[in-house]
Design an enzyme around this catalytic site. Structure first.
Site, short mmCIF file in Angstrom:
data_model
loop_
_atom_site.label_atom_id
_atom_site.label_comp_id
_atom_site.label_asym_id
_atom_site.label_seq_id
_atom_site.Cartn_x
_atom_site.Cartn_y
_atom_site.Cartn_z
N THR A 1 0.82 -1.21 0.00
CA THR A 1 0.00 0.00 0.00
C THR A 1 0.85 1.26 0.00
O THR A 1 0.63 2.18 -0.80
CB THR A 1 -0.93 -0.01 1.22
OG1 THR A 1 -1.78 -1.15 1.16
CG2 THR A 1 -1.79 1.25 1.26
N VAL B 1 6.02 6.89 12.48
CA VAL B 1 5.13 7.24 13.58
C VAL B 1 4.03 8.17 13.08
O VAL B 1 4.31 9.23 12.52
CB VAL B 1 5.91 7.93 14.73
CG1 VAL B 1 4.94 8.36 15.84
CG2 VAL B 1 6.97 7.01 15.29
N ILE C 1 1.32 12.69 9.93
CA ILE C 1 1.55 13.73 10.93
C ILE C 1 3.06 13.92 11.10
O ILE C 1 3.77 12.96 11.38
CB ILE C 1 0.94 13.34 12.29
CG1 ILE C 1 -0.56 13.07 12.15
CG2 ILE C 1 1.18 14.43 13.33
CD1 ILE C 1 -1.20 12.52 13.42
N ASP D 1 1.82 -2.21 18.35
CA ASP D 1 2.09 -1.19 17.33
C ASP D 1 2.26 0.18 17.99
O ASP D 1 3.21 0.91 17.69
CB ASP D 1 0.94 -1.16 16.32
CG ASP D 1 1.08 -0.05 15.31
OD1 ASP D 1 1.93 -0.17 14.41
OD2 ASP D 1 0.34 0.95 15.43
N LYS E 1 5.77 2.76 18.37
CA LYS E 1 5.80 4.19 18.05
C LYS E 1 6.16 5.02 19.26
O LYS E 1 6.93 6.00 19.16
CB LYS E 1 4.45 4.60 17.48
CG LYS E 1 4.11 3.91 16.16
CD LYS E 1 2.65 4.14 15.78
CE LYS E 1 2.29 3.36 14.52
NZ LYS E 1 0.85 3.45 14.19
N GLY F 1 -2.24 4.62 6.02
CA GLY F 1 -2.80 4.71 4.68
C GLY F 1 -1.77 5.11 3.66
O GLY F 1 -0.70 5.65 3.98
#
Length: 424
Positions: free
Chosen positions: A8, A128, A132, A197, A201, A298
Site C-alpha cells: 500500500t 510514527v 503527521i 504497534d 511508536k 494509509g
C-alpha cells in the site's frame, strides 16, 4: 532512488512522486526518480508503470544497485529482509528512509549507531503517525525545549474500534469483526489491539523527546481487548472517554513509558480525536503544549511522510537520528510501571448485599488508596450490580495489590475492570 516493498505505502509513494513530480523536484532541488524496486510478486498489477525500473527479487541486493543513491525500506517487520536491507544499505554508504516502526523500536539503537559511524542519514518520519510530522516536530521544531511529556493516540485501528463502541454502544468483539471486514483491522489484529504497534511508536517518540537511545523493552504495554461497552458508557456518565494512549514522561526518578487504555476528560482535545485518526501531544518547558492531529496510516499520508524525508536528503538536510550525536545521548533510567502514580477507575460486578462495599473500601484503605467518588446504578438484592469507584492519586503497585484481594472476595463475580485516568 530504490524502493523495497510495493504494498500500500510503496505504491502510494510511486503515485505521489509521479503526480507531484514538479513540486517535489522544486522543493528537493532536483527530480526524485525511482530507478529500482523489489517486491515479492513481479507479475502482480499494482496500478503503476514498472517497465522502466530495475527489478530485484532479493531486496537486499538493492543496497548494491549501481544507480541507487538512496534506499527506501517499506517491507516491514523488525527482522528478516527489512533489517538486512537497511544494514546492507548503510554498509554500502547509502542513506536510508524507512517507515518501519518495529525495526526502529527493536533495533534502532544499533542501526542509528551504524548510520552515525558512516555519517549517513537515517530518516523515518513515516514510522510514527503516518502523515503527521511528529518526528520533525519533536526532533527539530521543539529542539530547544526540555520535553516533559509526549503522548498520543498512536493506533488508528484501536481508535476506530473504541469510537464505534462508544457511538453505537456495541461490544469489542463485534466491532473488531466489522473493522476486519472493512479493512481497518488485519486478519490477525493482535499487533494493533494488544498495543504492540502503539508501543513501537511510543518507544521512538520517547527516544526523540528525552534524548536517549530507543528502548522498546522499557515500554509497559496493554491493549483494548478487555474494554467493554459498559465501561465506555459508565465513563461517559462520569464525563470521560476511553482512548488507547501512549504516554512517555520525564520524572524525577527517570523516564516512564506506557501504552494502555485511559479515561480522558470528554472536553480534552485528544478525547475528540475519533475514528482512524491519530494525535500526538508534546509538552515543552518553553513552548508549552503542542498537539498534532491527522491520518496516522494509509497510502497517501504515509507516502507523504516518506517523500518529505527524500526531499530532506536531496537538500542535504541531515539531523542525528535521535536528535543528538550518540555520545551526547542521555542515560536516564526507566521507571517501572508499578511506580506509576495517578487516579484510577475501578468497576466491580458485585452481589447486591450488605457489607460488600465496606469490604472493598476496607481493602483500599489498607493500601492507602482514597476514594474520590462511587457510582452504583439501581438495586437488585442478591443479584450482580456494577459499582464504579474512582480514586485519588495512588501508586500502581498499591492498586494492583488491592485488586488481588478485591478479586478474591466471594461477592465479586467478575475480574475487576481497571482503567487509569489521565489529563492531557
Amino acid at each position: 532512488m530504490a524502493v523495497a516493498g510495493l504494498g500500500t505505502v510503496g505504491v502510494g509513494l510511486l503515485k505521489l512522486l509521479a503526480a507531484n513530480a514538479d513540486i517535489v523536484a522544486a522543493r528537493a532541488g532536483r527530480p526524485i526518480v525511482v530507478g529500482a524496486v523489489s517486491a515479492r510478486d513481479r507479475g502482480r498489477d499494482r496500478g503503476v508503470p514498472l517497465e522502466a525500473v530495475r527489478w530485484y527479487d532479493d531486496p537486499v541486493a538493492l543496497a548494491t544497485d549501481p544507480g541507487t543513491e538512496v534506499v527506501v525500506e517499506l517491507i516491514g517487520g523488525s527482522d528478516g529482509p527489512a533489517r538486512a536491507l537497511v544494514e546492507a544499505a548503510i554498509a554500502a554508504g547509502k542513506p536510508v528512509v524507512t517507515a518501519n516502526k518495529a525495526l526502529l523500536a527493536v533495533h534502532g539503537a544499533a542501526i542509528a549507531e551504524q548510520a552515525e559511524t558512516r555519517g549517513l542519514p537515517l530518516a523515518f518520519e513515516a514510522a510514527v503517525a503516518g502523515g503527521i510530522p511528529a518526528i520533525k516536530a519533536l526532533r527539530e521544531g521543539l529542539a530547544a525545549n526540555n520535553i516533559l511529556r509526549v503522548a498520543g493516540i498512536l493506533n488508528g485501528t484501536c481508535n476506530y474500534i473504541l469510537t464505534v463502541m462508544r457511538e453505537q454502544k456495541r461490544e469489542f468483539a463485534e466491532v473488531l469483526a466489522e473493522a476486519q471486514a472493512l479493512g481497518y483491522a488485519e486478519a490477525d489484529p493482535s499487533f494493533d489491539i494488544d498495543g504492540v504497534d502503539a508501543a513501537h511508536k511510543l518507544a521512538i517518540l520517547a527516544a526523540l523527546a528525552f534524548g536517549r537511545p530507543v528502548d522498546f523493552g522499557a515500554v509497559h504495554v496493554e491493549g483494548i481487548r478487555e474494554v467493554t461497552a459498559l465501561d465506555i458508557a459508565l465513563a461517559g456518565e462520569l464525563g470521560y472517554r476511553i482512548k488507547l494512549l501512549g504516554i512517555a514522561s520525564r520524572t524525577a526518578a527517570g523516564i516512564s513509558a506506557r501504552v494502555h487504555p485511559c479515561m480522558v476528560p470528554a472536553a480534552a482535545p485528544i478525547a475528540r480525536v475519533d475514528g482512524v485518526f491519530n494525535a500526538v501531544v508534546a509538552e515543552g518547558d518553553f513552548v508549552g503544549r503542542v498537539m498534532l492531529e491527522g491520518r496516522g496510516a494509509g497510502a497517501g499520508p504515509t507516502a507523504s511522510a516518506v517523500a518529505a524525508d527524500l526531499i530532506d536528503i536531496a537538500r542535504d538536510r541531515h539531523t542525528p537520528v535521535w536528535g543528538a550525536a550518540g555520545g551526547a545521548l542521555g542515560t536516564a533510567p526507566s521507571v517501572p510501571m508499578d511506580r506509576h502514580v495517578g487516579p484510577y477507575y475501578l468497576r466491580l460486578m458485585v452481589l447486591d448485599r450488605p457489607g460488600v462495599i465496606a469490604d472493598v473500601t476496607g481493602i483500599l484503605r489498607d493500601q492507602s488508596i482514597s476514594l474520590e467518588s462511587m457510582l452504583q446504578r439501581g438495586r437488585a438484592p442478591g443479584e450482580a450490580v456494577p459499582v464504579v469507584l474512582t480514586t485519588h492519586d495512588c501508586e500502581e503497585a498499591a492498586m494492583r495489590a488491592a485488586l488481588v484481594r478485591i478479586g478474591a472476595l466471594g461477592a465479586v463475580l467478575e475480574k475487576p475492570a481497571l482503567i487509569r485516568i489521565e489529563t492531557l
